[in-house]
Motif scaffolding. Structure first.
Motif, PDB file in Angstrom:
ATOM      1  N   LEU B 281       0.825  -1.193   0.000  1.00 13.73           N
ATOM      2  CA  LEU B 281       0.000   0.000   0.000  1.00 13.73           C
ATOM      3  C   LEU B 281       0.866   1.253   0.000  1.00 13.73           C
ATOM      4  O   LEU B 281       0.621   2.222  -0.707  1.00 13.73           O
ATOM      5  CB  LEU B 281      -0.858  -0.025   1.265  1.00 13.73           C
ATOM      6  N   ARG B 282       1.908   1.190   0.814  1.00  9.12           N
ATOM      7  CA  ARG B 282       2.832   2.307   0.907  1.00  9.12           C
ATOM      8  C   ARG B 282       3.476   2.569  -0.454  1.00  9.12           C
ATOM      9  O   ARG B 282       3.658   3.700  -0.866  1.00  9.12           O
ATOM     10  CB  ARG B 282       3.882   1.956   1.968  1.00  9.12           C
ATOM     11  N   SER B 283       3.799   1.480  -1.149  1.00  9.76           N
ATOM     12  CA  SER B 283       4.468   1.605  -2.444  1.00  9.76           C
ATOM     13  C   SER B 283       3.459   1.634  -3.582  1.00  9.76           C
ATOM     14  O   SER B 283       3.768   1.234  -4.694  1.00  9.76           O
ATOM     15  CB  SER B 283       5.421   0.436  -2.653  1.00  9.76           C
ATOM     16  N   ASN B 284       2.232   2.083  -3.301  1.00  8.16           N
ATOM     17  CA  ASN B 284       1.197   1.952  -4.321  1.00  8.16           C
ATOM     18  C   ASN B 284       1.581   2.581  -5.651  1.00  8.16           C
ATOM     19  O   ASN B 284       1.257   2.067  -6.710  1.00  8.16           O
ATOM     20  CB  ASN B 284      -0.127   2.524  -3.819  1.00  8.16           C
ATOM     21  N   VAL B 285       2.373   3.655  -5.556  1.00 11.98           N
ATOM     22  CA  VAL B 285       2.759   4.297  -6.818  1.00 11.98           C
ATOM     23  C   VAL B 285       3.625   3.377  -7.661  1.00 11.98           C
ATOM     24  O   VAL B 285       3.545   3.356  -8.890  1.00 11.98           O
ATOM     25  CB  VAL B 285       3.460   5.650  -6.545  1.00 11.98           C
ATOM     26  N   LEU B 286       4.448   2.584  -7.001  1.00 18.25           N
ATOM     27  CA  LEU B 286       5.277   1.642  -7.752  1.00 18.25           C
ATOM     28  C   LEU B 286       4.420   0.533  -8.337  1.00 18.25           C
ATOM     29  O   LEU B 286       4.608   0.097  -9.472  1.00 18.25           O
ATOM     30  CB  LEU B 286       6.355   1.035  -6.847  1.00 18.25           C
ATOM     31  N   TYR B 287       3.450   0.083  -7.524  1.00 21.27           N
ATOM     32  CA  TYR B 287       2.661  -1.051  -7.967  1.00 21.27           C
ATOM     33  C   TYR B 287       1.720  -0.695  -9.109  1.00 21.27           C
ATOM     34  O   TYR B 287       1.484  -1.517  -9.990  1.00 21.27           O
ATOM     35  CB  TYR B 287       1.894  -1.662  -6.784  1.00 21.27           C
ATOM     36  N   VAL B 288       1.215   0.527  -9.081  1.00 24.56           N
ATOM     37  CA  VAL B 288       0.321   0.867 -10.198  1.00 24.56           C
ATOM     38  C   VAL B 288       1.096   0.952 -11.501  1.00 24.56           C
ATOM     39  O   VAL B 288       0.525   0.864 -12.576  1.00 24.56           O
ATOM     40  CB  VAL B 288      -0.455   2.184  -9.961  1.00 24.56           C
ATOM     41  N   LEU B 289       2.420   1.083 -11.385  1.00 22.86           N
ATOM     42  CA  LEU B 289       3.237   1.101 -12.589  1.00 22.86           C
ATOM     43  C   LEU B 289       3.535  -0.303 -13.104  1.00 22.86           C
ATOM     44  O   LEU B 289       4.152  -0.471 -14.137  1.00 22.86           O
ATOM     45  CB  LEU B 289       4.552   1.842 -12.329  1.00 22.86           C
ATOM     46  N   ALA B 290       3.139  -1.305 -12.334  1.00 23.85           N
ATOM     47  CA  ALA B 290       3.438  -2.675 -12.741  1.00 23.85           C
ATOM     48  C   ALA B 290       2.204  -3.551 -12.615  1.00 23.85           C
ATOM     49  O   ALA B 290       2.110  -4.383 -11.718  1.00 23.85           O
ATOM     50  CB  ALA B 290       4.577  -3.219 -11.882  1.00 23.85           C
ATOM     51  N   PRO B 291       1.237  -3.386 -13.497  1.00 26.56           N
ATOM     52  CA  PRO B 291       0.000  -4.177 -13.406  1.00 26.56           C
ATOM     53  C   PRO B 291       0.256  -5.680 -13.468  1.00 26.56           C
ATOM     54  O   PRO B 291      -0.484  -6.460 -12.872  1.00 26.56           O
ATOM     55  CB  PRO B 291      -0.785  -3.720 -14.628  1.00 26.56           C
ATOM     56  N   THR B 292       1.331  -6.074 -14.146  1.00 27.17           N
ATOM     57  CA  THR B 292       1.639  -7.502 -14.213  1.00 27.17           C
ATOM     58  C   THR B 292       1.862  -8.064 -12.810  1.00 27.17           C
ATOM     59  O   THR B 292       1.376  -9.138 -12.456  1.00 27.17           O
ATOM     60  CB  THR B 292       2.897  -7.718 -15.065  1.00 27.17           C
ATOM     61  N   THR B 293       2.630  -7.315 -12.038  1.00 26.51           N
ATOM     62  CA  THR B 293       2.862  -7.740 -10.665  1.00 26.51           C
ATOM     63  C   THR B 293       1.539  -7.848  -9.912  1.00 26.51           C
ATOM     64  O   THR B 293       1.333  -8.781  -9.130  1.00 26.51           O
ATOM     65  CB  THR B 293       3.762  -6.728  -9.944  1.00 26.51           C
ATOM     66  N   MET B 294       0.679  -6.878 -10.173  1.00 28.70           N
ATOM     67  CA  MET B 294      -0.605  -6.889  -9.484  1.00 28.70           C
ATOM     68  C   MET B 294      -1.362  -8.171  -9.790  1.00 28.70           C
ATOM     69  O   MET B 294      -1.982  -8.774  -8.921  1.00 28.70           O
ATOM     70  CB  MET B 294      -1.445  -5.682  -9.929  1.00 28.70           C
ATOM     71  N   GLU B 295      -1.272  -8.570 -11.058  1.00 30.05           N
ATOM     72  CA  GLU B 295      -1.945  -9.812 -11.440  1.00 30.05           C
ATOM     73  C   GLU B 295      -1.356 -10.991 -10.662  1.00 30.05           C
ATOM     74  O   GLU B 295      -2.083 -11.844 -10.151  1.00 30.05           O
ATOM     75  CB  GLU B 295      -1.767 -10.013 -12.951  1.00 30.05           C
TER      76      GLU B 295
END
Lengths: 461, 654, 109, 487
Positions: B281-295
């Protein structure tokens, strides 16, 4: 020159003093003689003189090496305590022979003429033959004397044949003239010259116990009474190497290429045989004999390097080796006297407990021989390696020497292990005379002093 | 976009911020050094008092923060590590997320401390226990308050250590120690990933400090789903897997139940295990840049949720059931993260903290009453003896099952709605998980509190309700579990009623810039939402009825140990043999390798070469020796041959 | 009456060279093959004499006296060696009642 | 001058200690070591940390006309190493107080004498002087280990001695070669001064083999895989004080040698081989850790763990980036402190139980709370838990390695996992569980033992919490080093 004359005279005086009942006076007297000679010798420093129609030159080279040899003899003599105590030993004769042989040794470092070289070698050798067999009732001593004598005289023949061939090729015995003679142009003369040169090299190699002409060394060193072995390992070797270097430098510099392959082969072989051979020796004395072969190898490396660093390297190495040898053989002598002639490593067991001083001295000498810092031996090796590396293309030889030096540590440290880490068992305290202790302390101080401040003597030549 | 104010110059406020983690640390030191010397009352006073103080300061900070326009700020204390252009400050970041976590950690933490004062009162190492949980509070607070990734890592490892210390608290028992070690090592596997992620962040953004990293990330030009971003986020997620017990690093958590029950409640249910979610959550900006990771996160999340739920179906240890339920719920939270339902995820973290802490403490109360019996096969009918415990436990169970109006209902429902939008299959699996959760939780309740008592007479005679210090936290948590859901009232009940969402909106400021589409609010048809709610509640109720029929009406009791089970039941009962699998493919090979390295490689090969050289030298020496035969004739022969050789070589070769 | 050097020069130098080399080699072979210490020693003396012959010849051919002088040095030294050598051999004979060098191999390895 | 004082004071004190008979020697030795530490502190206060220059220099001719100088001085890296040495030696001496070694005067004199060698290595600014002290440090430790060591001490230390000298002789050969490559100074044709070496511009080919000559010497000392086989045996058989000296300080000589005499002297050689060295180091990390997992003997376990830790330091240093180098420097301090402490704790356990076998121990924590705390803290430092000293170093080192090559970083990072495995296994086996017959009557720490452990533990946290105290000292020096390397 004065020192030669003085030594001869003192030798004779000594024989006469030997007629006295008490042998007590002999040692101090001999020491006094040697101190006088040492002092007189130093007067020749920076005062080059030639004698006998240019057959001897007392230059700095000669003075320096004479200094080492006289000093070494001075340091060796106090270990003759057991002879002083024994009734039936001909101490005066021994001393005189040592003094006479020193005359030969001085001639070997001061010669300007192959005749003088030959005479010097013979004076030294013949005296040593006698001393090797000085323990008449010991078969070992007998055997050593005979081996030394037979092989020595055999190689005298070889050496002589070499000298003669050189003479045949150049028409002179004077080393400077030999060096100046241009024999390379003439085919026949060239062959004769090269043959002579090689035989000369072989002859001297034998004297300094270089492989493959080393076979006499372990046996003779072992059989000879330790007191005289010390002399052999130090004075004889120093004189031999100094003579060798002087010969090559003065007479055969121009024919470097014709002797270099032989000398480097001998050097490598000597390093290998000396170091490898020492590894499994059960007797300390025999180990030291092999070690002395290996040191001949290190000394020969300076000859292989053959540049302006060589002289000082030889000088420093000889000095450090001589001092360390006096210590090691000296302690060995004391120990074997106390252990009924036992020269094995076991004889040293627990010496660190029973005689801390002897053990310490022995340790320092072993480290010096092994070339570990804080001792003179380290700088000796450093200077030798430096000289070789300075040639630029012999790094492999240094690498080999380094590996073999590591092997060397292997056997030297065994003595240290025996002294400090093995229990004393039956071994009792070794009696040490005051003189001997003093000498050992002086040697230790010298070794450490040169190991910390090598600059004191490293650039004398 | 929310700007982070830095640095913060208010000394008094800085001191307050510092005091929050520092107080528990002081508690740790005092209690730790005075373990045996301090009276138990004193120990509990210090232990609970420091945490309470931290909680109060947190509340004050929260109030102050909202009063001053909710502007995030950092508090710098000193430069911790500085090498070249890398500056790692010892500093805190105070923003909405931090404050929320601080309140949750200190609040629930305090309740559990209070509970522990009663629960652990008979333990000889009472002081040590309080020292350790205080240390845990310190680490956890560093984790959530730190203003850079390295600070987070400090807390991250710190909580791992405390987890180790507390799981193995009763260290005479080797199994407990092994469980503790397992937890620490598995966490460290994740930590390595985290650490490598930090390295990659530093190399990519030139800093590890949140404000700089986030600002850089918002300006990131590499595009969505660049390799670097996927690598960073995946590496960080590996850390989260370890800490939050996701597949494949989840097996430590059930074993961690070896620790005292308050520890399970505090660390392994309410706080530490949610650190992974906090980190994402803290790194949400990083995660939104990597939708693959989110998957990937979503898949791992749902898989974990499902796997743990199935295992939960067959467990008989009261704490193990809860443990697997925790793993399952954590999977849920990651599922939410994976579908970028960040708010739902933290919402579920919050409600889960309430009800899972409650459930664990309730379980602790039961265990306390049952004289350390944890097997539900030997319980039953406890509601008569432990009324408060029963009631609160029931509330917790209703909450976790997602029965309205309890907290779990809101968070789970919101979460599933997001999943529905994202992927119908995942939603289906989520629903299945929800069904199983409901079933095994009520199975637990029915077996424990209903029916007749199946334990020994001795246990029966000891049955008693827990003291007030234990029941009070239960009651408080029960209340929270009941009303906690109202923090996030879904849109169907009224627009802008979702307090949590409104509160947290600023933390997605950078993410908005980086990838606005990813954090767009969910717009879901009200009819759909009603339908989803209906289905999930229906499923939960069906599961409850099923459980009631099986365990209350038919009075079934799970098979005793050693009974032959059907293959599937056996598989589930033995947790799919995952521990055995890990043992076979990881532990044993390493042990084998260790032996090979040591006995073969080290001793035979490397040392063999070294000793071989030595032996070679000795052997050469031995060989050389034979040349020294002692015979003069032989010597002279060799020397003459040598002479001949030298002459020959010089004249005919050279 | 020819001077001695001149007489020597009537034979070509190579002959002396070959002769003394052969003599030297005989000495060497003698040393290698014999076991009696005295005979070995004699062979060594033979080697020295080979050298002396060659030296004399060379000196004559060079017309240089130093070579011939050196011969005297060699003789003197050889004499000294004989003294010492025989003394050593006698000493050994006293101890082991033999002059066989092969009996002497206590010192080895 | 203060450098010279630092250098010679222990040797003088050693001579003094040698004269004292009986167990009084240790007190004198301890006081002398404290004085030495005080001198180091004085030097530190006078040290200008902002400057990367060599300070407190002393340059006297040593072998005149040969350009070999008695050149000593300290930059930041040297100072840190000197501080580590002077800090640990009094503690090591103190740690031996309860142990009545035979011939105590010789024992303590050798320790002090070794200190001179160690300090000499760290302050020498002349190649031959460096080599000189390098060996000088070896001799006393050999004797300490070989005389006062365990049952197998003789062959083991023998191997150690020959092995290390073998390596260092190659260094000597390389130094001699380099010496002849230097240009003339006003005094002599060549120079062995460090600056002269730094100014050398050798061909890539000669740098390449010089690299190996130097590296083998340093690698054996550290030891880097596969030159390590002397180490576990030697650590195990030596008396604990020797083990502490070996692992705490002596091992750093190798790393320091790399920093001072390898990287800046043959940068091209380094760039040619650094990848291989990194691979070796990283293999060492995994290798040492994996072996440590199954060791039963505590000392041997720590010995293997030390191989792993040193592997990481070596790897970090050869990355040639600032994080790696600074990490290496700080980790040298940390490792020195942790490993010394751990070996001492093993010694404490051994004193009371006469065994170092993990399987024969257990349950100690029930009897010895203080010991458990100290053990735990040092262990945590060793497994690099944040806020302890080990973390700072490992973090920077791993970052450096990761920066060099991400995969290397990942594999090297396994140390994080593996170290926790073997360390916790050890801790659990020794401290937890039920008491064994050996640990039944275990007593907690005495005052003396605490006196040793407390300063160590303080340093664990100091470096962990305020690493900049130390990082800032070495930073300018490391910067200089990098400038020379990247010249």
């Amino acid at each position: 020159m004065t020192s030669i004359i003085l030594l001869s005279v003192f030798g004779i005086v000594n024989l006469f003093v030997g007629f006295l009942k008490s042998k007590k006076i002999l040692l101090p007297l001999a020491l006094l003689f040697l101190i006088v000679v040492f002092g007189v010798n130093l007067l020749g420093w920076n005062n080059t003189q030639t004698y006998f129609n240019n057959m001897l030159t007392i230059d700095n080279y000669a003075v320096a090496f004479t200094g080492i040899m006289v000093l070494t003899t001075l340091l060796i003599l106090p270990f003759s305590q057991s002879y002083i105590d024994a009734e039936d030993e001909n101490l005066a004769e021994y001393y005189s022979l040592l003094l006479f042989s020193l005359v030969g040794a001085i001639m070997m470092v001061a010669y300007e003429n192959l005749i003088m070289l030959f005479i010097g070698i013979e004076i030294l050798s013949i005296a040593m033959y006698v001393l090797a067999g000085s323990n008449k009732r010991s078969l070992r001593s007998n055997e050593a004397a005979l081996k030394y004598f037979l092989m020595g005289s055999f190689f005298t023949g070889v050496l002589l044949f070499g000298i003669v061939l050189i003479y045949g090729a150049t028409g002179t015995f004077d080393i400077t003239e030999i060096g100046a003679a241009n024999v390379m142009a003439d085919g026949t003369m060239n062959t004769m010259f090269t043959m002579g040169l090689l035989l000369l090299v072989i002859g001297i190699s034998f004297k300094i116990a270089a492989a493959p002409f080393h076979f006499w060394t372990p046996d003779v060193y072992e059989g000879t009474p330790t007191f005289f072995t010390t002399f052999m390992a130090t004075v004889v070797k120093t004189a031999g190497v100094a003579a060798f270097y002087k010969l090559m430098n003065a007479a055969f510099e121009g024919s470097f290429t014709s002797w270099f392959p032989t000398v480097i082969a001998i050097t490598v072989l000597t390093l290998v045989v000396g170091n490898i051979g020492a590894v499994i020796q059960p007797s300390v004395k025999r180990m030291l004999a092999y070690s002395s072969i290996s040191h001949a190898g290190y000394l020969l490396m300076t000859l292989v390097a053959f540049n302006d660093l060589s002289e000082n390297a030889i000088f420093f190495y000889s000095l450090s080796y001589a001092v360390a040898s006096v210590m090691s053989f000296g302690v060995l002598k004391l120990v074997e006297d106390a252990r009924e002639g036992n020269q094995s490593f076991a004889a040293f067991n627990g010496l660190g407990k029973t005689n801390p001083l002897l053990a310490f001295v022995m340790t320092v000498s072993m480290f010096s021989l092994a070339g570990i810092p804080l001792t003179a031996g380290f700088f000796g090796k450093l200077f030798v390696f430096s000289a070789v590396i300075a040639t630029g293309n012999l790094t492999w030889l240094v690498v080999l020497a380094v590996i073999l030096a590591a092997v060397g540590i292997y056997y030297y440290i065994k003595v240290v292990i025996a002294m400090y880490m093995q229990p004393a068992g039956e071994n009792t305290k070794v009696p040490v005379s005051g003189f001997a202790a003093l000498v050992l302390i002086i040697c230790t101080i010298l070794t450490i002093l040169f190991g910390i401040a090598p600059g004191l003597v490293s650039n004398m030549l | 976009m929310q700007e982070i104010v830095m640095p913060f110059n208010n000394q008094a406020m800085a001191l307050l911020c510092l005091l929050i983690p520092l107080l528990p640390l002081i508690g740790f030191i005092v209690n730790g050094l005075g373990n045996r010397k301090l009276a138990k009352g004193m120990v509990s006073l210090i232990g609970c008092g420091t945490v309470l103080a931290s909680f109060l300061i947190s509340v004050y900070l929260f109030v102050d923060f909202t009063a001053n326009g909710s502007r995030a700020y950092t508090v710098d204390f000193y430069n911790w590590i500085s090498v070249g252009d890398m500056q790692i400050g010892f500093s805190f970041l105070i923003d909405q997320l931090t404050l929320l976590m601080m309140l949750m950690v200190t609040g629930i933490g305090f309740l559990i401390h209070l509970y522990s004062a009663g629960y652990m009162s008979h333990d000889e190492n009472f002081g040590k226990f309080f020292a350790f949980i205080n240390l845990f509070m310190f680490s956890m607070l560093l984790l959530v308050m730190g203003s850079n990734y390295v600070m987070m890592f400090v807390g991250w490892e710190g909580v791992g250590l405390c987890s180790y210390l507390l799981i193995g608290f009763w260290n005479k028992n080797t199994n407990y120690n092994n469980a503790a070690k397992k937890a620490f090592v598995m966490n460290r596997i994740g930590d390595l990933g985290f650490l490598l992620g930090i390295f990659l962040i530093f190399i990519t953004f030139g800093s590890v400090s949140y404000p700089q990293v986030f600002a850089e990330a918002a300006r990131y030009t590499g595009g969505i789903d660049s390799t670097v971003m996927i690598a960073i986020t995946l590496l960080l997620f590996v850390g989260a897997m370890g800490k939050s017990a996701q597949i494949p690093l989840f097996t430590w958590l059930p074993d961690a139940m070896a620790g005292p029950t308050p520890v399970s409640a505090l660390i392994h249910a309410a706080t530490m295990v949610t650190a992974g979610i906090y980190m994402v959550l803290r790194s949400n900006v990083l995660y939104v840049l990597a939708p693959t990771t989110m998957e990937v996160i979503a898949i791992v999340g749902i898989a974990t949720a499902l796997l743990a739920a199935t295992i939960g179906l067959a467990q008989n240890d009261i704490k193990k059931v809860l443990a697997y339920s925790t793993v399952s719920q954590l999977g849920y939270m990651f599922l939410a993260l994976g579908v970028m339902a960040f708010d739902s995820s933290i919402f579920h973290v919050l409600t889960h903290a309430f009800f899972k802490a409650l459930l664990f403490l309730g379980a602790g109360s039961v265990i306390h009453a049952m004289s350390n019996e944890q097997d539900i096969r030997y319980m039953g009918g406890l509601r008569k003896y432990l009324p408060i415990t029963f009631l609160t436990f029931l509330i917790g169970t209703l909450a976790i099952a997602g029965i309205p109006p309890f907290a779990g209902f809101f968070s789970k429902d919101e979460l599933l709605a997001h999943v529905w939008e994202h992927n119908k299959l995942m939603w289906g699996l989520g629903l299945l998980t929800s069904f199983m959760t409901s079933f095994y939780m009520f199975r637990l309740v029915f077996l424990t509190f209903f029916g007749t008592f199946r334990g020994t007479e001795a246990q029966k005679s000891h049955l008693h309700e827990s003291p007030i210090s234990m029941t009070l936290p239960l009651i408080v948590l029960a209340i929270l579990s009941t009303i906690g859901g109202f923090l996030g009232i879904p849109a169907v009940f009224g627009e802008n009623m979702h307090l949590l969402q409104n509160y947290l909106a600023p933390i997605y400021g950078y993410a908005q810039v980086a990838n606005a589409a990813a954090v767009a609010p969910l717009h879901i048809e009200h009819s759909t939402e009603w339908m989803l709610m209906g289905i999930s509640v229906a499923v939960a109720v069906v599961a409850i009825i099923l459980a009631y029929v099986m365990y209350v009406s038919k009075k079934q009791v799970p098979a005793a140990e050693g009974t032959k089970l059907s293959p599937i039941h056996n598989l589930i009962y033995n947790k799919y043999y995952i521990d055995e699998l890990y043992n076979a493919i990881i532990v044993r090979p390493i042990m084998w390798l260790s032996s090979i390295f040591h006995k073969v490689f080290d001793v035979v090969i490397v040392d063999g070469v070294v000793n071989g050289v030595g032996k070679f030298v000795v052997q050469s020496s031995r060989t050389l020796r034979f040349a020294q035969s002692g015979a003069i004739g032989f010597y002279i022969l060799i020397m003459v041959v040598s002479i001949a050789l030298i002459l020959f070589l010089n004249f005919f070769i050279g | 009456m020819n001077q001695i050097p001149e007489i020597i020069r009537t034979v070509p130098l190579e002959y002396y060279l070959f002769f003394s080399t052969a003599l030297f080699a005989i000495g060497v072979i003698g040393v290698l093959t014999r076991r009696n210490a005295i005979i070995i020693f004699m062979c060594v003396e033979l080697m020295l004499n080979a050298v002396n012959v060659l030296l004399t010849a060379l000196a004559s051919y060079r017309g240089d006296a130093t070579g011939q002088v050196f011969v005297f040095f060699i003789m003197a030294v050889a004499a000294a060696e004989v003294c010492v050598g025989l003394a050593i051999i006698v000493m050994i004979y006293r101890n082991i009642r033999s002059t066989d060098v092969q009996l002497l191999n206590r010192l080895k390895w | 001058m203060i450098t010279a004082l630092l250098l010679f004071w222990p040797a003088l004190a050693a001579l003094l200690v040698l004269l004292i008979k009986g167990q009084g020697a240790k007190k004198v030795a301890f006081v002398a070591a404290l004085v030495e530490f005080a001198i180091a502190i004085v030097a530190t206060t006078g040290f200008d940390a902002a400057s990367g220059a060599t300070q407190f220099e002393l340059n006297l001719p040593w072998v005149e006309n040969a350009g070999i100088g008695f050149h000593i001085g300290m930059d930041g890296i040297s100072l840190l190493m000197v501080l580590l040495t002077t800090f640990l030696v009094p503690l090591i001496i103190l740690s031996a107080f309860k142990h009545d070694y035979k011939n105590p005067n010789a024992f303590y004199a050798l320790i002090l004498f070794m200190q001179t060698g160690l300090i000499g290595v760290f302050v020498a600014l002349d190649a031959f002087l460096f080599y000189f002290f390098w060996e000088v440090a070896l001799i006393p430790i050999y004797f300490i280990a070989a005389i006062w060591g365990g049952v197998n001490r003789i062959p083991v230390t023998f191997k150690f001695f020959v092995y290390t000298i073998f390596g260092s002789l190659f260094m000597l050969a390389a130094f001699v070669y380099l010496y002849f490559q230097t240009g003339a100074t006003e005094l002599a044709a060549h120079s062995s001064d460090v600056q002269a070496f730094y100014q050398l511009a050798l061909s890539a080919e000669s740098q390449s083999w010089i690299f190996w000559f130097l590296f083998i010497a340093f690698a054996i000392k550290m030891p880097v895989f596969p030159f390590h086989t002397w180490q576990p045996d030697t650590y195990t058989e030596s008396p604990t004080q020797a083990t502490m000296l070996l692992s705490g300080i002596m091992l750093k000589m190798g790393i320091y040698g790399v920093l001072r005499w390898l990287l800046p002297v043959v940068p091209m050689g380094v760039s040619q081989w650094d990848e291989l060295v990194l691979i070796l180091s990283i293999i060492g990390i995994v290798y040492g850790s994996v072996i440590a997992i199954r060791q039963h003997d505590l000392k041997r376990l720590i010995a293997y763990s030390s191989i792993a830790h040193v592997g990481l330091i070596a790897a970090g240093i050869f990355t040639l980036n600032e994080q790696g180098l600074q990490g290496g420097v700080i980790q040298m301090l940390s490792h020195g402190i942790n490993v010394t402490g751990l070996f001492f704790i093993i010694e404490i356990i051994y004193r009371r139980t006469n065994t170092r076998e993990i399987t024969s121990l257990g349950g100690i924590t029930q009897n010895a709370k203080a010991l458990s705390i100290f053990f735990m803290i040092l262990l945590l430092g060793s497994v690099a838990l944040p806020l302890t000293n080990g973390f700072v170093g490992e973090f920077l080192l791993l970052l450096g390695v990761y920066n060099y090559n991400a995969w290397f970083g990942a594999v090297a990072g396994l140390t994080i996992i593996l170290s926790s495995v073997y360390m916790l296994r050890m801790f659990q086996g020794v401290m937890f569980g039920t008491k064994s017959e050996h640990t039944e009557a275990f007593t907690d720490l005495t005052f003396n033992e605490k006196a040793v452990l407390i300063p160590l533990v303080i340093m664990v946290f100091w470096i962990g919490l305020f690493p900049n105290t130390f990082l800032s000292i070495s930073e300018p020096a490391v910067g200089n080093l990098l400038n020379i390397i990247n010249r």
